[in-house]
Design an enzyme around this catalytic site. Sequence first.
Site, PDB file in Angstrom:
ATOM      1  CB  SER A 194     -40.667   9.932   2.151  1.00 12.63           C
ATOM      2  OG  SER A 194     -40.756   8.639   1.230  1.00 12.63           O
ATOM      3  CG  HIS A 231     -39.569  11.829   5.970  1.00 17.08           C
ATOM      4  ND1 HIS A 231     -38.600  12.641   5.425  1.00 17.08           N
ATOM      5  CD2 HIS A 231     -39.298  10.468   5.598  1.00 17.08           C
ATOM      6  CE1 HIS A 231     -37.938  11.893   4.635  1.00 17.08           C
ATOM      7  NE2 HIS A 231     -38.402  10.780   4.376  1.00 17.08           N
ATOM      8  CE  LYS A 244     -35.143  10.473   6.385  1.00 14.27           C
ATOM      9  NZ  LYS A 244     -35.387   9.203   6.477  1.00 14.27           N
TER      10      LYS A 244
HETATM   11  C1  LIG Z   1     -35.006   7.839   6.432  1.00 13.55           C
HETATM   12  C2  LIG Z   1     -35.913   6.757   6.974  1.00 13.55           C
HETATM   13  C3  LIG Z   1     -35.353   5.828   7.524  1.00 13.55           C
HETATM   14  C4  LIG Z   1     -33.946   5.278   7.919  1.00 13.55           C
HETATM   15  O1  LIG Z   1     -33.322   6.313   8.675  1.00 13.55           O
HETATM   16  P1  LIG Z   1     -31.283   5.971   8.852  1.00 13.55           P
HETATM   17  O2  LIG Z   1     -31.339   6.553  10.095  1.00 13.55           O
HETATM   18  O3  LIG Z   1     -31.176   6.880   7.824  1.00 13.55           O
HETATM   19  O4  LIG Z   1     -31.442   4.795   8.695  1.00 13.55           O
HETATM   20  C5  LIG Z   1     -36.211   4.931   8.338  1.00 13.55           C
HETATM   21  N1  LIG Z   1     -37.621   5.172   8.150  1.00 13.55           N
HETATM   22  C6  LIG Z   1     -38.154   6.226   7.643  1.00 13.55           C
HETATM   23  C7  LIG Z   1     -39.612   6.452   7.733  1.00 13.55           C
HETATM   24  C8  LIG Z   1     -37.291   7.148   7.029  1.00 13.55           C
HETATM   25  O5  LIG Z   1     -37.913   8.107   6.352  1.00 13.55           O
END
Ligand SMILES: *Cc1c(COP(=O)(O)O)cnc(C)c1O
Length: 394
Positions: free
Chosen positions: A182, A210, A241
């Site tokens: 990220s 992501h 996301k």
């Molecule tokens: C955003 C993210 C998470 C967490 O996801 P949520 O559903 O918001 O708990 C887990 N792993 C990665 C790589 C992320 O970017």
Amino acid sequence: MYTKFQQHLQKELADIEAAGLYKHERIIESPQGAEIMVKGKKCLNFCANNYLGLADNPELIEAAKKGMDARGYGMASVRFICGCQDLHKQLEKKIAEFFGTEDTILYAACFDANGGVFEPLLTDEDAIISDALNHASIIDGVRLCKAQRYRYANADMADLEEQLKAAQKNRFRIIVTDGVFSMDGNVCPLDKIYELANKYDAMVMVDESHSAGVVGKTGRGVTERYNLRGKIEILTGTLGKAFGGAMGGFTTGKKEIIDMLRQRSRPYLFSNSMAPGLVAAGIRMFEMMSETNTLQDKLHENTDYFLRRMKEEGFDCKPSESAICAVMIYDAAKSQQYAAKMQEEGIFVTGFYYPVVPKGQARIRVQISAAHEHEHLDKCIEAFKKVRKEIEGC
Ligand SMILES: *Cc1c(COP(=O)(O)O)cnc(C)c1O
């Protein structure tokens, strides 16, 4: 007791503030989207994970409403007691179809999916070999499991090979990586990881949070990008996301692995089932994904355009195969100046610096969305130029 504890917290909070690390919430007074309202002022949002622009999609809102009308507001139960509706099974099937996997298990969030994936499957005889830049939820999941831990430098295949050699003494081995990291927006080298996994007899887990909806020609994630659909033992991901941005997580992959998680994964056994409205909208979202590729195409076109234009204007951007564009500023204080001035220009971006990224590697992270029009991207680029002139004098 509390008086002393209160003083302790007040001091720690003041230290966080003094170090410039205090997280202030920015209040949005509109739905999530390319344009948002902040303090009564219209801003362009370039820091949401709303990659496909679905967070305010009318079809999904309608599907959520219909889902609530048909199946109610809440489940008031974990899955295995009385928290499983037909909708939950349908969504799990849709996710497996999307990724070309055998079965899926839903969680309240991907944080839970990652927190609950290792401990039920592995013991102290086994090895988890984890990329150094993996998400916090993977790190926490690994901590909850007794398996031996190995770490390799980000996407460093020579280091991964060394760790795999060291882990040959263990019973089972699993390599764990984010699909897209990220902070840099780089895609994990899954082709090489898969090769090494075969050579050293290891399994692979990819967190597609992501990358799903973003990477690959049709946005099926890194397994599409590297032509490895159905080959990876475990994928985890989020509905928070690209997939609408509401809530929900999942683990998808080999049938027996998912079966075992249903028996023993603690966030699945001891946390509430996803709400029907969100599940119904999730089903509709995956139907939309299978009907057309317009949003993914637009996102890819937007990302290419933004990166190309920023480079033409002389900005130092990390190469990206995702919707994350890291505009390198290097100096920590300056990155905060950039972010603050961009906000004055009506552009929401985030400046990251140590310890979130390595020392001397401060940057502005720009997240592109299919919700952005060229006009939005141009405004963002113009704001970058104006702010650069103010700060650098050129
Ligand atoms: C955003 C993210 C998470 C967490 O996801 P949520 O559903 O918001 O708990 C887990 N792993 C990665 C790589 C992320 O970017």
